[in-house]
Every structure is written in C-alpha cells, then in structure tokens.
Design an enzyme around this catalytic site. Structure first.
Site, mmCIF file in Angstrom:
data_model
loop_
_atom_site.group_PDB
_atom_site.id
_atom_site.type_symbol
_atom_site.label_atom_id
_atom_site.label_comp_id
_atom_site.label_asym_id
_atom_site.label_seq_id
_atom_site.Cartn_x
_atom_site.Cartn_y
_atom_site.Cartn_z
ATOM 1 N N LYS A 87 10.603 47.357 -41.437
ATOM 2 C CA LYS A 87 10.665 45.959 -40.976
ATOM 3 C C LYS A 87 10.152 45.775 -39.565
ATOM 4 O O LYS A 87 9.604 44.720 -39.234
ATOM 5 C CB LYS A 87 12.071 45.374 -41.116
ATOM 6 C CG LYS A 87 13.198 46.249 -40.635
ATOM 7 C CD LYS A 87 13.787 47.006 -41.790
ATOM 8 C CE LYS A 87 14.474 48.251 -41.300
ATOM 9 N NZ LYS A 87 15.533 48.729 -42.103
ATOM 10 N N GLY A 169 23.040 58.035 -44.231
ATOM 11 C CA GLY A 169 21.607 57.687 -44.285
ATOM 12 C C GLY A 169 21.345 56.201 -44.254
ATOM 13 O O GLY A 169 20.261 55.760 -44.617
ATOM 14 N N GLU A 172 19.363 53.246 -38.846
ATOM 15 C CA GLU A 172 18.031 53.578 -38.354
ATOM 16 C C GLU A 172 18.122 54.867 -37.535
ATOM 17 O O GLU A 172 19.206 55.255 -37.083
ATOM 18 C CB GLU A 172 17.512 52.446 -37.459
ATOM 19 C CG GLU A 172 17.364 51.114 -38.167
ATOM 20 C CD GLU A 172 16.391 51.165 -39.338
ATOM 21 O OE1 GLU A 172 15.213 51.457 -39.127
ATOM 22 O OE2 GLU A 172 16.827 50.917 -40.476
ATOM 23 N N ASP A 183 17.926 44.656 -36.294
ATOM 24 C CA ASP A 183 17.406 45.001 -37.622
ATOM 25 C C ASP A 183 17.523 43.794 -38.562
ATOM 26 O O ASP A 183 16.566 43.446 -39.266
ATOM 27 C CB ASP A 183 18.186 46.200 -38.172
ATOM 28 C CG ASP A 183 17.737 46.599 -39.563
ATOM 29 O OD1 ASP A 183 16.681 47.236 -39.694
ATOM 30 O OD2 ASP A 183 18.430 46.229 -40.537
ATOM 31 N N LYS A 187 14.616 41.331 -40.379
ATOM 32 C CA LYS A 187 14.627 41.033 -41.820
ATOM 33 C C LYS A 187 14.594 39.535 -42.081
ATOM 34 O O LYS A 187 13.887 39.069 -42.980
ATOM 35 C CB LYS A 187 15.861 41.671 -42.471
ATOM 36 C CG LYS A 187 15.763 43.192 -42.522
ATOM 37 C CD LYS A 187 17.098 43.803 -42.880
ATOM 38 C CE LYS A 187 16.978 45.310 -43.044
ATOM 39 N NZ LYS A 187 18.280 45.984 -43.099
ATOM 40 N N GLY A 283 20.210 52.962 -47.924
ATOM 41 C CA GLY A 283 20.458 54.211 -48.648
ATOM 42 C C GLY A 283 19.204 54.653 -49.396
ATOM 43 O O GLY A 283 18.325 53.853 -49.692
HETATM 44 P P1 NAP Z 1 14.290 58.867 -41.413
HETATM 45 O O1 NAP Z 1 15.300 59.495 -42.280
HETATM 46 O O2 NAP Z 1 14.395 59.023 -39.932
HETATM 47 O O3 NAP Z 1 12.857 59.361 -41.920
HETATM 48 C C1 NAP Z 1 11.660 59.091 -41.261
HETATM 49 C C2 NAP Z 1 10.810 60.345 -41.402
HETATM 50 O O4 NAP Z 1 9.499 60.059 -40.944
HETATM 51 C C3 NAP Z 1 11.372 61.502 -40.565
HETATM 52 O O5 NAP Z 1 11.299 62.687 -41.336
HETATM 53 C C4 NAP Z 1 10.405 61.542 -39.398
HETATM 54 O O6 NAP Z 1 10.276 62.825 -38.836
HETATM 55 C C5 NAP Z 1 9.122 61.112 -40.077
HETATM 56 N N1 NAP Z 1 8.135 60.643 -39.125
HETATM 57 C C6 NAP Z 1 8.312 59.737 -38.136
HETATM 58 N N2 NAP Z 1 7.163 59.562 -37.467
HETATM 59 C C7 NAP Z 1 6.253 60.390 -38.048
HETATM 60 C C8 NAP Z 1 4.894 60.668 -37.785
HETATM 61 N N3 NAP Z 1 4.241 60.079 -36.788
HETATM 62 N N4 NAP Z 1 4.257 61.559 -38.586
HETATM 63 C C9 NAP Z 1 4.911 62.168 -39.597
HETATM 64 N N5 NAP Z 1 6.219 61.944 -39.900
HETATM 65 C C10 NAP Z 1 6.878 61.059 -39.113
HETATM 66 O O7 NAP Z 1 14.217 57.299 -41.663
HETATM 67 P P2 NAP Z 1 14.509 56.553 -43.043
HETATM 68 O O8 NAP Z 1 15.938 56.155 -43.073
HETATM 69 O O9 NAP Z 1 13.903 57.306 -44.164
HETATM 70 O O10 NAP Z 1 13.716 55.175 -42.769
HETATM 71 C C11 NAP Z 1 12.327 55.138 -42.871
HETATM 72 C C12 NAP Z 1 11.858 53.686 -42.806
HETATM 73 O O11 NAP Z 1 12.463 52.955 -43.875
HETATM 74 C C13 NAP Z 1 12.252 52.940 -41.523
HETATM 75 O O12 NAP Z 1 11.247 52.034 -41.206
HETATM 76 C C14 NAP Z 1 13.521 52.194 -41.934
HETATM 77 O O13 NAP Z 1 13.712 51.030 -41.172
HETATM 78 C C15 NAP Z 1 13.192 51.849 -43.359
HETATM 79 N N6 NAP Z 1 14.353 51.619 -44.223
HETATM 80 C C16 NAP Z 1 15.374 52.524 -44.234
HETATM 81 C C17 NAP Z 1 16.444 52.310 -45.070
HETATM 82 C C18 NAP Z 1 17.621 53.247 -45.129
HETATM 83 O O14 NAP Z 1 18.589 52.936 -45.828
HETATM 84 N N7 NAP Z 1 17.574 54.392 -44.450
HETATM 85 C C19 NAP Z 1 16.463 51.180 -45.902
HETATM 86 C C20 NAP Z 1 15.396 50.262 -45.851
HETATM 87 C C21 NAP Z 1 14.341 50.509 -45.003
HETATM 88 P P3 NAP Z 1 11.201 63.248 -37.601
HETATM 89 O O15 NAP Z 1 12.585 63.337 -38.155
HETATM 90 O O16 NAP Z 1 10.621 64.516 -37.161
HETATM 91 O O17 NAP Z 1 11.104 62.136 -36.581
HETATM 92 N N1 HSE Z 2 19.410 50.487 -41.199
HETATM 93 C C1 HSE Z 2 19.195 49.533 -42.222
HETATM 94 C C2 HSE Z 2 20.520 48.960 -42.677
HETATM 95 C C3 HSE Z 2 18.494 50.163 -43.381
HETATM 96 O O1 HSE Z 2 21.546 49.563 -42.376
HETATM 97 O O2 HSE Z 2 20.525 47.908 -43.315
HETATM 98 C C4 HSE Z 2 18.112 49.170 -44.457
HETATM 99 O O3 HSE Z 2 17.111 48.318 -44.019
#
Ligand code: NAP
Ligand code: HSE
Length: 381
Positions: A87, A169, A172, A183, A187, A283
């Site tokens: 986002k 998980g 952010e 956040d 959205k 998640g």
């Molecule tokens: P995360 O667990 O921190 O995963 C992100 C991954 O991308 C990490 O492994 C990170 O590596 C890697 N990364 C970051 N920059 C990079 C680069 N330049 N080159 C290669 N790898 C890179 O985050 P996530 O929870 O999966 O979230 C990812 C995205 O989805 C975010 O934009 C978040 O807002 C969105 N999102 C998350 C959720 C949720 O529930 N978690 C829900 C909806 C949307 P490092 O660990 O080494 O930095």
């Molecule tokens: N960190 C965000 C949340 C992930 O807790 O809603 C989903 O966008």
C-alpha cells in the site's frame, strides 16, 4: 501464466506456495536480497527475471517505496503484468504506475494492498462500473485490531499485544505505520482512488492507537464501549474527506464482533445500499489469496483497478464532525466544547459536543507538539 515474486517474507512465501497449487498459474523466479539466496529458484536481481521470456506477471511483496517503484516501472515497461500488496507504494506512486500500465497494455492490480484477504478493492472496482459509491469505511488494519481485542479481552498490555501481532506476521516490518494509523490511512486512500477516482495525497488526519493506555481500555470497558480503529473516506465537494481515528462503539455495533486480525470493510452504493465484507485483514495465506485473486483477474482480462482519470487531491475533513471522548490534562479541558465530564482529577475524561474531524486532529497534534499527552476517540452514534 508463470509468475515471478519479489520478496520472500511472510506474504512472498505464501504466494509462492499458492502458485505451486493453482491450476493455470506456476511459480517463477523469486527475488531475494544479495547474500540470501538459498534455493535454485531464487535470484538476486530484477534483470534475471526480466531476462526470462516465460515470466508473464510479477508480484511485488517486498514493501517500501524504493526499489519497489523502480522494479514495478521496469516490469510494466517490459509489458509484464504487475501485482502488489504494497500500500505504501500504491499510495505514493500508484498514479504513475497506472499510467505506465496503460501505456504498455499490462495490468496493474493491488487488491491485497487494502484489507489483506478481504476483497474490498476487488468488489469496489466492479461496483463502480454500475453504481455510484457514496462512502467507504471500516476496520482496515489487522495488527491494531488484534491489539485492541487482546487488550480488551485478555487484559494484555500494549507492548505484549504488539509483540504477538508481530510474531503472527500481521505487522509491517516497521510497525510504526500500523500503530499510528498510517497503514490504514494508505488503505483508505487506495479505496477512495478506486471508488471515486480521487486519491487523497499527503498527510491525512490520522490518529492511531499509540496513545492508548491499558487504563483507557479499562475505562471504555466499564462504560460498555469497545474501541476499534476506523478509516473513512467520503466524497466532499470535488475532493474527499478521508481520515483514520479510534472510534468507541456500543455493544450492539457489528464492529465489536470483529476480533483478532480480522477487518470489516463497508461501502455504500447509491443502488446497492450498504455492503459489508469481513475476513482476515492480515496474515500469510489470507493476503496471498488476495494476490492470487488479482492474478486470476488478469487471466480473465482485468487490467486496472484505478479509473483512467484518477486524480490526486487534498483531503478536506472539515465537513465531517463527531462527538469525541478525550482524555487530557484537567487544565486543558476548557480548550474543547465539553458536553459531559466523565471523570475528574489531574487528568480528566470528557465527551465533547460534535466538532469537526480536522479540528480535533489539529488540536491533538498541537497539544502533543507542546509536550502535552492526550488520547481521543470518536463516539459512534
Ligand atoms: P516481510 O515479511 O518483511 O517480507 C518482505 C521480504 O522482502 C523480506 O524477506 C525482505 O528481506 C524482502 N525484501 C525487502 N526489500 C528487498 C529487496 N530490495 N530485494 C529483495 N528482497 C527484499 O513483509 P510481508 O509481511 O511479507 O509484507 C510484504 C508486503 O506486503 C508489504 O508491502 C506489506 O505492507 C504487504 N502486506 C502485508 C500483509 C501481512 O499480513 N503481512 C498483508 C497485506 C499486505 P529482508 O527481511 O532481508 O528485509
Ligand atoms: N500490517 C498490515 C495490517 C498488514 O496489520 O493490517 C495488512 O495490510
């Protein structure tokens, strides 16, 4: 369609696993950081992905604006479809990416960027074709909902509740955006862009739960109230009112039954009337399922979520007003139009008469800049 994935964290891993199991889709190369490559399918540069002529779409789940924006632009310029759950990227650079996508004929979709697994943007993008959307609102952050629920039902303190949400998980990489409401603000900005073709930019009025104490939660509970973090976006004379703030609900409100990492998103259409969507807002697999929904949309011919004439606007939150519950220093209570005094002492709790959303947020920011602590929440109804 072969799909490359940028980022192999919480969501990237889930997307990869779902691609392996989805007929018509197959996992392609996965971008990881230099020095983190452990599997043969992992690569460490975008060029290696763009050099693979079999890759038809790229999913970005790294987070952050750069290098995500540069990678998105290069992907779209190569004619490949681009899907993201990020986002921050779409709120800041989404209009440029939509223009790139229109030029190349590739798709640019971001359903997972708002509501995790909840299909709000998917449905809004469909609804705007035949209906006029009059409001969008809801609980759009899973981390803070998890924390509020844990604090209220398990008596957990703020820091422990946040730690649990991080372990699961939901948060952010830097949870500041979750707890400050940023956040959810990103959205609601995306939801306004899809619903109204108006993307509110810059600093929305945005209050999170980072000023909430366990004593505040105990106080709401003693009054039969439940606190939820609500984002709202409504058209307002050529622009939008768009803001995020804690809201106190009476026990009969559906928001009280939104527990754990769940989100509840609403929109109201001129013809459809109120529509409500509820599900896991954060998640691994709920979010990955939303990414896969976008990929399946691409296979069915969908290319965009943003209307082609979508424009950036400054939000105007002066037209919306509520009564507010405010905890502040007794010497400051006269600053606000107090309707009821709830508790006395050095710190008081009051209910205000209705005041504009912008006025309340500006007041809180000014007080905090002056080093004075306060908490506020709108009072529903
Ligand atoms: P995360 O667990 O921190 O995963 C992100 C991954 O991308 C990490 O492994 C990170 O590596 C890697 N990364 C970051 N920059 C990079 C680069 N330049 N080159 C290669 N790898 C890179 O985050 P996530 O929870 O999966 O979230 C990812 C995205 O989805 C975010 O934009 C978040 O807002 C969105 N999102 C998350 C959720 C949720 O529930 N978690 C829900 C909806 C949307 P490092 O660990 O080494 O930095
Ligand atoms: N960190 C965000 C949340 C992930 O807790 O809603 C989903 O966008």
């Amino acid at each position: 369609m072969k799909v490359a994935v940028l980022g192999f964290g919480t969501i990237g891993f889930g997307v990869y696993r779902m691609l392996e199991a989805s007929p018509g889709l197959e996992p392609g190369p996965v971008l990881v950081r230099e020095g983190k490559k452990k599997e043969p399918f992992q690569v460490t540069s975008l060029q290696e992905i763009l050099d693979d002529p079999g890759v038809g779409a790229v999913v970005e789940v790294m987070g952050g604006v750069e290098p995500a924006f540069t990678y998105a632009r290069e992907t779209l310029r190569s004619g490949r479809h681009f899907v993201t759950a990020n986002k921050a990227l779409v709120a800041v650079r989404g209009l440029e990416l939509a223009a790139e996508a229109r030029q190349s004929g590739a798709a640019f979709l971001f359903g997972a960027a708002c509501g995790g697994g909840v299909p709000l943007l998917h449905n809004l993008a469909l609804a705007v074709k035949t209906d006029e959307i009059r409001s969008v609102s809801g609980i759009l952050n899973g981390t803070t909902n998890y924390m509020l629920h844990a604090m209220q039902t398990r008596g957990m303190n703020y820091d422990s509740a946040l730690r649990e949400a991080q372990t699961l998980g939901y948060a952010e990489a830097d949870p500041t955006a979750d707890v400050t409401g940023m956040d959810a603000a990103r959205k609601i900005a995306l939801a306004c862009a899809v619903a109204y073709g108006l993307l509110p930019e810059g600093g929305l009025d945005c209050e999170g739960i980072d000023h909430l104490s366990a004593r505040d939660v105990a106080d709401f509970q003693s009054r039969g109230l439940t606190c939820r973090l609500i984002a709202r976006g409504v058209p307002a004379g050529g622009t939008v009112a768009a803001y995020v703030e804690p809201v106190l609900f009476g026990a009969a409100a559906p928001e009280c039954s939104v527990t754990d990492n769940y989100n509840m998103a609403r929109y109201e259409g001129r013809f459809s009337g109120p529509m409500v969507f509820m599900g896991q807002g954060a998640g691994r697999y709920p979010t990955a399922s939303s990414v896969l929904r976008d990929l399946s949309g691409i296979q069915a011919g969908q290319r965009a979520m943003l209307p082609p004439d979508c424009a950036a606007v400054q939000a105007d939150n002066d037209r919306e007003s509520h009564a507010y519950y405010v905890r502040l220093g007794a010497d400051r209570a006269a600053d606000l139009p107090v309707d009821r005094l709830l508790s006395q002492g050095e710190t008081v709790r009051v209910i205000t008469k209705p005041i504009s959303v912008h006025q309340m947020h500006v007041y809180a920011r000014k007080e905090r800049r002056a080093g004075r602590e306060l908490f506020f929440a709108a009072v529903e109804g």
